[in-house]
Scaffold this active site. Sequence first.
Site, PDB file in Angstrom:
ATOM      1  N   ARG A 253       0.847  -1.195   0.000  1.00 54.23           N
ATOM      2  CA  ARG A 253       0.000   0.000   0.000  1.00 54.23           C
ATOM      3  C   ARG A 253       0.882   1.245   0.000  1.00 54.23           C
ATOM      4  O   ARG A 253       1.958   1.257   0.609  1.00 54.23           O
ATOM      5  CB  ARG A 253      -0.883   0.035   1.255  1.00 54.23           C
ATOM      6  CG  ARG A 253      -2.033  -0.963   1.239  1.00 54.23           C
ATOM      7  CD  ARG A 253      -3.091  -0.606   0.187  1.00 54.23           C
ATOM      8  NE  ARG A 253      -4.228  -1.498   0.187  1.00 54.23           N
ATOM      9  CZ  ARG A 253      -4.393  -2.525  -0.657  1.00 54.23           C
ATOM     10  NH1 ARG A 253      -3.484  -2.777  -1.576  1.00 54.23           N
ATOM     11  NH2 ARG A 253      -5.474  -3.267  -0.608  1.00 54.23           N
TER      12      ARG A 253
ATOM     13  N   HIS B 128      -0.795  -0.179  -9.867  1.00 58.01           N
ATOM     14  CA  HIS B 128      -1.453  -1.103  -8.925  1.00 58.01           C
ATOM     15  C   HIS B 128      -1.902  -2.374  -9.657  1.00 58.01           C
ATOM     16  O   HIS B 128      -3.079  -2.740  -9.633  1.00 58.01           O
ATOM     17  CB  HIS B 128      -2.653  -0.404  -8.251  1.00 58.01           C
ATOM     18  CG  HIS B 128      -3.064  -1.056  -6.954  1.00 58.01           C
ATOM     19  ND1 HIS B 128      -3.469  -0.345  -5.854  1.00 58.01           N
ATOM     20  CD2 HIS B 128      -3.144  -2.363  -6.596  1.00 58.01           C
ATOM     21  CE1 HIS B 128      -3.789  -1.182  -4.873  1.00 58.01           C
ATOM     22  NE2 HIS B 128      -3.589  -2.414  -5.303  1.00 58.01           N
TER      23      HIS B 128
HETATM   24  C1  OXD Z   1      -5.733  -6.179  -2.976  1.00 61.93           C
HETATM   25  C2  OXD Z   1      -5.274  -5.201  -3.966  1.00 61.93           C
HETATM   26  O1  OXD Z   1      -5.823  -5.860  -1.783  1.00 61.93           O
HETATM   27  O2  OXD Z   1      -5.514  -5.413  -5.161  1.00 61.93           O
HETATM   28  O3  OXD Z   1      -6.009  -7.308  -3.372  1.00 61.93           O
HETATM   29  O4  OXD Z   1      -4.661  -4.208  -3.617  1.00 61.93           O
END
Ligand code: OXD
Length: 318
Positions: free
Chosen positions: A233, A281
Amino acid sequence: MKILLHTPHAEDAPAWVASLQSAQPSAHVRLWSPGDTADADYAVLWRPPAELFARRGKLRAMFVLGAGVDALLALERREPGTLPAGVPLVRLEDAGMAEQMAQYAIHAALRYLRRFDEYDLVRREHGGDAPWRTLEPHPRESFHIGVLGLGMLGAHVAKSLASLGFSVRGYSRGMKTIEGVDTFAGASQLPAFLDGLKLVVNLLPSTPDTDGILNRDLFARLAHGAYLVNLARGAHLVEADLIDALDAGRLAAATLDVFAQEPLPPEHPFWRMPRVTITPHISALTLRDPAARQIARKIEALERGEAIGGIVDIRRGY
Ligand code: OXD
């Protein structure tokens, strides 16, 4: 049985409904829209608004379409009482994500080990006038890799890197044993885990305890000219500390798949930093059919009164 689905990606919603419906043919799957307070037995969610939970009869379980539940738990912290109390919150377990994470981490590790990133930089800078020059690869024996977070994804990444002959350390909150990986646990062992690492792959869950962990103190414990790969994250990273560490040469380069703000705004300095590799992402995409099948099997198990895996410990945060 009624299954309520929320995804913020309208373009994918019909395909999700179809997948969930075909994995659970006897259920009625419907897409949530504002104002829908009708009954549902199960909810399948990605980044739902607080409004979805208002005036809702008791759900039997809520399934998250991802491995990370930080967005939902942050919603609950901002607006306490939003999540229905006592309803299990279940995250995806692997469902095809671990393999994708391993591919991403292996790609980054080999790219940095063999310095392919630097050949790219030279070519981008000089085009056809690029010097025809060999760069010494990093010695593999001292290219120690550390994986922060040894959940299902982190453990698979650590094992996969070790199977390629890398020296791999793994760090988690509680002690884990993984063949071929030196494991460390708890804050007291973090310095020993970090000591002299050449590459750090972050796969920690995002919680108030781990947010900001990728900071100047952590960078200072790594080998000089180390590499950072953040697959977890954006909240884990103190961006200004990374920029300083790259400017000072403390870190050689970083590969970032996640950001505090997504999409990464056009004016963000990372876009202009040649030593920062950016992906949007995508390190582990949620694969629709495997995810829908996993959720369907878990719903069936719950209906039979059996225990299921992937239930989030809300107090722990993952
Ligand atoms: C997850 C993401 O948490 O894609 O799966 O970030």
